[in-house]
Design a protein around this motif. Structure first.
Motif, short mmCIF file in Angstrom:
data_model
loop_
_atom_site.label_atom_id
_atom_site.label_comp_id
_atom_site.label_asym_id
_atom_site.label_seq_id
_atom_site.Cartn_x
_atom_site.Cartn_y
_atom_site.Cartn_z
N LYS A 1 4.23 -5.33 3.32
CA LYS A 1 5.57 -5.50 2.76
C LYS A 1 5.66 -4.92 1.36
N LEU A 2 4.56 -4.37 0.87
CA LEU A 2 4.53 -3.83 -0.48
C LEU A 2 5.48 -2.65 -0.63
N PRO A 3 6.16 -2.57 -1.77
CA PRO A 3 6.96 -1.38 -2.03
C PRO A 3 6.05 -0.22 -2.42
N ALA A 4 6.54 0.98 -2.29
CA ALA A 4 5.76 2.16 -2.69
C ALA A 4 5.36 2.00 -4.15
N GLY A 5 4.14 2.40 -4.44
CA GLY A 5 3.65 2.29 -5.81
C GLY A 5 2.14 2.46 -5.87
N ARG A 6 1.63 2.28 -7.07
CA ARG A 6 0.20 2.42 -7.34
C ARG A 6 -0.32 1.05 -7.77
N TYR A 7 -1.41 0.62 -7.17
CA TYR A 7 -1.98 -0.71 -7.44
C TYR A 7 -3.45 -0.56 -7.81
N VAL A 8 -3.80 -0.91 -9.04
CA VAL A 8 -5.17 -0.78 -9.53
C VAL A 8 -5.78 -2.18 -9.62
N VAL A 9 -6.88 -2.39 -8.89
CA VAL A 9 -7.46 -3.72 -8.69
C VAL A 9 -8.68 -3.94 -9.58
#
Length: 139
Positions: A109-117
């Motif tokens: 369900k995440l929107p488009a984007g960049r996710y840094v963990v």
């Protein structure tokens, strides 16, 4: 007299060893190879046929470069979202498994984007943060 000195040295040596922690943890070289994963919001019925048929989630490889006394536990610490990403929703969807393997659901369900963990690895008595160790790119 010689035996008394030897006994005292032995007792003092053993006494000093009691304060040492058991085990070790070294995560200075921790990382993933590759260190990012492209997650598709819209799946291609031909290109992603196997993934769709098996309902396979988006899974990272196992982390490399972590040395330590087993068992090693990995936990999610934080995420930095950019380019339209939603950090709060990411926190609800991410799952961290053994070996530092991370997974997102197939139909995220995440929107488009960049996710840094950022993760944390720990064992009995030791802990180490792994900042910005992996990137998910949702398209």
């Amino acid at each position: 007299m010689k035996q008394v000195y030897l006994f005292l040295v032995l007792v003092m040596t053993c006494w000093g060893c009691q304060d040492m922690k058991i085990g070790y943890l070294k995560a200075d070289n921790a990382g993933y190879l590759p260190n990012e994963l492209e997650v598709k919001k819209t799946l291609d019925p031909v290109e992603d046929a196997v993934r769709i048929a098996n309902e396979a989630p988006w899974v990272t490889p196992k982390i490399q470069g972590v040395l330590g006394t087993a068992p090693l536990q990995y936990e999610f610490v934080s995420v930095k979202a950019s380019d339209g990403g939603d950090a709060e929703l990411f926190k609800q969807e991410i799952v961290v498994r053994g070996g530092g393997v991370m997974e997102l659901p197939l139909y995220t369900k995440l929107p488009a984007g960049r996710y840094v963990v950022t993760l944390r690895v720990s064992n009995d008595g030791y802990s180490s943060a792994l900042p910005d160790v992996y990137t998910f790119i949702v398209k």
